[in-house]
Enzyme design. Structure first.
Site, PDB file in Angstrom:
ATOM      1  N   CYS A   1      60.218  77.858  21.305  1.00  0.00           N
ATOM      2  CA  CYS A   1      59.422  77.309  20.393  1.00  0.00           C
ATOM      3  C   CYS A   1      58.763  78.377  19.457  1.00  0.00           C
ATOM      4  CB  CYS A   1      58.342  76.399  21.113  1.00  0.00           C
ATOM      5  SG  CYS A   1      56.742  76.415  21.031  1.00  0.00           S
TER       6      CYS A   1
ATOM      7  N   SER B   1      48.135 103.689  22.819  1.00  0.00           N
ATOM      8  CA  SER B   1      49.160 103.750  24.180  1.00  0.00           C
ATOM      9  C   SER B   1      48.399 104.133  25.286  1.00  0.00           C
ATOM     10  CB  SER B   1      50.308 104.360  23.931  1.00  0.00           C
ATOM     11  OG  SER B   1      50.900 103.982  22.608  1.00  0.00           O
TER      12      SER B   1
ATOM     13  N   HIS C   1      57.316 102.457  32.236  1.00  0.00           N
ATOM     14  CA  HIS C   1      56.358 101.692  31.249  1.00  0.00           C
ATOM     15  C   HIS C   1      56.346 102.529  30.102  1.00  0.00           C
ATOM     16  CE1 HIS C   1      54.796  98.430  33.900  1.00  0.00           C
ATOM     17  NE2 HIS C   1      54.561  99.320  34.903  1.00  0.00           N
TER      18      HIS C   1
ATOM     19  N   CYS D   1      54.900  78.723  20.214  1.00  0.00           N
ATOM     20  CA  CYS D   1      54.675  79.598  21.353  1.00  0.00           C
ATOM     21  C   CYS D   1      54.770  81.242  21.026  1.00  0.00           C
ATOM     22  CB  CYS D   1      55.424  79.421  22.402  1.00  0.00           C
ATOM     23  SG  CYS D   1      55.566  77.594  22.821  1.00  0.00           S
TER      24      CYS D   1
ATOM     25  N   ARG E   1      44.006 112.488  39.807  1.00  0.00           N
ATOM     26  CA  ARG E   1      44.260 112.884  38.620  1.00  0.00           C
ATOM     27  C   ARG E   1      45.376 113.999  38.313  1.00  0.00           C
ATOM     28  NH1 ARG E   1      39.157 114.459  36.066  1.00  0.00           N
ATOM     29  NH2 ARG E   1      40.008 113.479  34.194  1.00  0.00           N
TER      30      ARG E   1
ATOM     31  N   TRP F   1      48.845 113.957  30.062  1.00  0.00           N
ATOM     32  CA  TRP F   1      48.419 113.101  28.713  1.00  0.00           C
ATOM     33  C   TRP F   1      47.416 114.331  27.861  1.00  0.00           C
ATOM     34  CZ3 TRP F   1      49.470 108.587  27.349  1.00  0.00           C
ATOM     35  CH2 TRP F   1      49.897 107.587  28.284  1.00  0.00           C
TER      36      TRP F   1
HETATM   37  P1  FAD Z   1      44.042 110.095  32.394  1.00  0.00           P
HETATM   38  O1  FAD Z   1      44.302 108.653  32.064  1.00  0.00           O
HETATM   39  O2  FAD Z   1      45.000 110.969  32.887  1.00  0.00           O
HETATM   40  O3  FAD Z   1      43.384 111.002  31.066  1.00  0.00           O
HETATM   41  C1  FAD Z   1      43.267 112.047  31.074  1.00  0.00           C
HETATM   42  C2  FAD Z   1      42.196 112.535  30.274  1.00  0.00           C
HETATM   43  O4  FAD Z   1      42.353 112.052  28.994  1.00  0.00           O
HETATM   44  C3  FAD Z   1      40.896 111.433  30.444  1.00  0.00           C
HETATM   45  O5  FAD Z   1      40.147 112.202  31.591  1.00  0.00           O
HETATM   46  C4  FAD Z   1      40.191 111.639  29.146  1.00  0.00           C
HETATM   47  O6  FAD Z   1      39.236 112.674  28.979  1.00  0.00           O
HETATM   48  C5  FAD Z   1      41.403 111.451  28.285  1.00  0.00           C
HETATM   49  N1  FAD Z   1      41.561 109.906  27.645  1.00  0.00           N
HETATM   50  C6  FAD Z   1      41.633 109.014  28.406  1.00  0.00           C
HETATM   51  N2  FAD Z   1      42.005 107.876  27.467  1.00  0.00           N
HETATM   52  C7  FAD Z   1      42.352 108.729  26.440  1.00  0.00           C
HETATM   53  C8  FAD Z   1      42.964 108.024  25.274  1.00  0.00           C
HETATM   54  N3  FAD Z   1      43.143 106.729  25.288  1.00  0.00           N
HETATM   55  N4  FAD Z   1      43.224 108.694  24.355  1.00  0.00           N
HETATM   56  C9  FAD Z   1      42.898 110.131  24.525  1.00  0.00           C
HETATM   57  N5  FAD Z   1      42.464 110.748  25.543  1.00  0.00           N
HETATM   58  C10 FAD Z   1      42.146 109.703  26.504  1.00  0.00           C
HETATM   59  N6  FAD Z   1      49.732 105.689  36.478  1.00  0.00           N
HETATM   60  C11 FAD Z   1      49.936 104.355  36.931  1.00  0.00           C
HETATM   61  O7  FAD Z   1      49.391 104.005  37.864  1.00  0.00           O
HETATM   62  N7  FAD Z   1      50.853 103.459  36.213  1.00  0.00           N
HETATM   63  C12 FAD Z   1      51.541 103.697  35.091  1.00  0.00           C
HETATM   64  O8  FAD Z   1      52.308 102.934  34.603  1.00  0.00           O
HETATM   65  C13 FAD Z   1      51.402 104.993  34.568  1.00  0.00           C
HETATM   66  N8  FAD Z   1      51.990 105.648  33.494  1.00  0.00           N
HETATM   67  C14 FAD Z   1      51.696 106.682  32.951  1.00  0.00           C
HETATM   68  C15 FAD Z   1      52.248 107.036  31.812  1.00  0.00           C
HETATM   69  C16 FAD Z   1      52.355 108.438  31.387  1.00  0.00           C
HETATM   70  C17 FAD Z   1      52.977 108.960  30.091  1.00  0.00           C
HETATM   71  C18 FAD Z   1      51.348 109.512  31.896  1.00  0.00           C
HETATM   72  C19 FAD Z   1      51.170 110.489  31.716  1.00  0.00           C
HETATM   73  C20 FAD Z   1      50.546 109.026  33.225  1.00  0.00           C
HETATM   74  C21 FAD Z   1      50.923 107.541  33.545  1.00  0.00           C
HETATM   75  N9  FAD Z   1      49.977 107.159  34.739  1.00  0.00           N
HETATM   76  C22 FAD Z   1      50.357 105.949  35.305  1.00  0.00           C
HETATM   77  C23 FAD Z   1      48.972 108.084  35.450  1.00  0.00           C
HETATM   78  C24 FAD Z   1      47.618 107.568  34.927  1.00  0.00           C
HETATM   79  O9  FAD Z   1      47.859 107.292  33.345  1.00  0.00           O
HETATM   80  C25 FAD Z   1      46.558 108.637  34.674  1.00  0.00           C
HETATM   81  O10 FAD Z   1      47.317 109.925  34.203  1.00  0.00           O
HETATM   82  C26 FAD Z   1      46.139 108.908  36.083  1.00  0.00           C
HETATM   83  O11 FAD Z   1      45.753 107.915  36.933  1.00  0.00           O
HETATM   84  C27 FAD Z   1      45.116 109.888  36.368  1.00  0.00           C
HETATM   85  O12 FAD Z   1      43.995 109.441  35.654  1.00  0.00           O
HETATM   86  P2  FAD Z   1      42.806 110.160  34.908  1.00  0.00           P
HETATM   87  O13 FAD Z   1      41.515 109.619  35.312  1.00  0.00           O
HETATM   88  O14 FAD Z   1      42.828 111.526  35.221  1.00  0.00           O
HETATM   89  O15 FAD Z   1      42.910 110.087  33.215  1.00  0.00           O
END
Ligand code: FAD
Length: 517
Positions: A42, A450, A425, A45, A377, A384
């Site tokens: 639809c 993203s 993902h 939708c 972490r 990232w």
């Molecule tokens: P992180 O998300 O690792 O971020 C690291 C640092 O980047 C942060 O401390 C901050 O300073 C900075 N930051 C935060 N947000 C942003 C932003 N939007 N832009 C720029 N800098 C930023 N975990 C899951 O449980 N499920 C998943 O599907 C998943 N997918 C992932 C995919 C990828 C490609 C990667 C690399 C990691 C994925 N993870 C996933 C792990 C998760 O995203 C975190 O990396 C992990 O939980 C550690 O989190 P963190 O608190 O260190 O912050």
């Protein structure tokens, strides 16, 4: 790929109803449920589905009180469920009360609006009309009286009480109350401008405005850039002592221990990037993650070549690290066979015959990516950070291909990243990368947004370090100019400002070299 049900996937954080799970979600559930009954063919939708996905992201924090679900009535196997609910047209939205009975028809949203703010308000109206039994996770939404506030700390065991002063028509107080429902140590109540005694006691002249109340009758105004939902919610979620429910209280600094290792905490500045994290990520990626692939061939080999090539080009490393990456890159690009052995790669990486100023330091030394526990972490945080730095470096140094770094990241994650569900993902998200990502700044912004989508999806998950809650990043304290509000009061990112923040935050000249050996 995540389970696909018509217009939505599991990563949209919308419950995908099926005949097998429908009773579990709609009958006797402790949360109220909003259900979209749709048909995947639809047109209305299809055009509504992005709004419903945005609504789900927008209400992420409200889910224990009111969850979102959808069911594709065009799928043969779902017909009985849709007929049972009397669905005749699509899309139909129904609100099911918490603890609904099996024969509950739900309440249809008549002529429902097709935008997030008005749908959100309809949901609040439905919650307010809910009656008993009230969803236990849903905080009180009615305005608080002065008498209640006066005895609040005698009857509630929380550290902070936030009062949002507003007029009767405003939904802001209720929205922020729901945004905070998964957080402990804080309660949020709306107070109407007609609550004269309290308004004059605090000298409130602006509506809306937010005040923090403390035991003993002290009040302070919450300072925010804009008196709007996102600004209040960011500020309140970040107050000292406020943590997600069920998370252990964060241990701030000091000695971390697990059963076998004890590590000293390295004090660091949360708003900076550290070279120690970048080098640690390279060590982990090149010496541990890749080592689990003894033979690297075909597509994986192409992916490794792309990855090492962008590192050699854009990694803003110390000279010895750059020498190491460059020699690895020239060796790798010269390999003509369609496979290599990891051992041969490692030998080049660790080639002790090379000059001493060619080396990638051994071992990890996490700084900005430290976690409050050893399982939080570290490496994923480093990955990232590494790729944000690389997209920004490509932008700042005038790289030629806008997608070069993103494509190297996508294929590295796809082929090698040890967290396989993360890789799935990410591949899904990268597959949806729009054509507009056709410039270096657009690539920087795509990775930022993203990463925020991932933050939104996994906020509150078990893997979240309570000391580093997942937020939509950067927060207004880190980059005030990145945040703005639209005329209708909705939050919006100021993309130009975000870009200039990212290009400075991740630029080579901002990277700190503390804790390097
Ligand atoms: P992180 O998300 O690792 O971020 C690291 C640092 O980047 C942060 O401390 C901050 O300073 C900075 N930051 C935060 N947000 C942003 C932003 N939007 N832009 C720029 N800098 C930023 N975990 C899951 O449980 N499920 C998943 O599907 C998943 N997918 C992932 C995919 C990828 C490609 C990667 C690399 C990691 C994925 N993870 C996933 C792990 C998760 O995203 C975190 O990396 C992990 O939980 C550690 O989190 P963190 O608190 O260190 O912050």
């Amino acid at each position: 790929r995540p389970a696909r049900a018509g217009l939505y996937t599991a990563s949209d954080q919308i419950v995908l109803l099926t005949p097998d799970n429908v009773d579990g979600f709609l009958v006797n559930s402790s949360a109220a449920m909003l259900v979209e009954f749709y048909a995947s063919w639809c047109g209305h939708c299809i055009s509504f589905s992005p709004v419903y996905k945005r609504l789900s992201t927008d209400l992420k924090e409200w889910k224990p009180a009111v969850n979102l679900a959808a069911i594709d009535c065009a799928a043969e196997e779902n017909r009985k469920v849709c007929t049972h609910h009397g669905i005749k047209g699509y899309p139909t939205i129904k609100f099911f009360h918490a603890y609904s009975k099996p024969d509950s028809p739900g309440v249809s949203f008549k002529a429902f609006p097709r935008d997030v703010p008005r749908l959100r308000r309809r949901i609040i109206d439905s919650l307010e009309a809910h009656g008993e039994p009230w969803p236990p996770a849903c905080p009180p939404l009615e305005p608080a009286s002065q008498a209640e506030i006066d005895i609040f700390f005698e009857t509630n065991n929380v550290q902070h009480l936030a009062l949002i002063f507003e007029d009767d028509k405003s939904y802001l107080g209720r929205e922020v109350t729901l945004d905070l429902l998964q957080f402990e140590n804080i309660a949020v109540r709306r107070v109407l401008n007609t609550e004269g005694g309290l308004v004059s006691r605090l000298g409130v002249t602006e509506f809306p405005s937010c005040y923090l109340s403390y035991p003993g009758g002290n009040f302070t105004r919450l300072r925010v850039n804009v008196e709007a939902r996102a600004f209040y919610s960011y500020a309140l979620q970040g107050l000292p002592g406020v943590v997600r429910s069920g998370k252990p209280p964060p241990v701030s600094t000091g000695l971390r221990t697990n059963s076998t290792v004890s590590e000293t905490w390295r004090p660091f500045n949360r708003s900076r990037v550290y070279m120690a994290d970048l080098e640690s990520s390279l060590h982990y990626s090149l010496r541990l993650e890749l080592a689990s692939h003894p033979v690297i061939k075909e597509e994986a080999l192409k992916s490794l070549k792309k990855y090492i090539s962008v590192l050699a080009k854009y990694f803003p490393g110390r000279p010895m690290v750059m020498n190491s990456l460059k020699s690895l890159n020239s060796w790798l690009q010269n390999q003509t066979s369609d496979q290599i052995f990891y051992e041969a790669f490692k030998e080049i990486l660790d080639n002790t015959a090379q000059a001493p100023e060619t080396a990638l330091p051994e071992g990890v030394r996490w700084v900005g990516c430290q976690g409050s526990q050893p399982h939080f972490r570290r490496y994923p945080c480093g990955v990232w950070t590494l790729f944000h730095v690389l997209t920004v470096q490509a932008n700042n140094t005038g790289g030629s291909d806008p997608r070069e770094v993103l494509s190297a990241m996508r294929s590295y994650i796809h082929n090698f990243f040890g967290c396989r569900h993360c890789a799935e993902h990410f591949e899904n998200m990268a597959g949806e990368m729009p054509g507009e990502v056709d410039s270096l700044p657009a690539a920087v912004l795509w990775l930022w947004s993203s990463h925020n989508r991932v933050n939104n999806r996994i906020a509150g998950a078990l893997s979240e370090d309570p000391l580093f809650p997942k937020i939509q990043w950067p927060s207004p304290d880190m980059c005030p100019a990145c945040h703005a509000v639209k005329d209708n009061g909705e939050h919006k990112w100021n993309k130009d400002q975000v870009l200039s923040f990212l290009t400075s935050h991740f630029s080579s000249s901002s990277i700190l070299t503390d804790y390097l050996e």
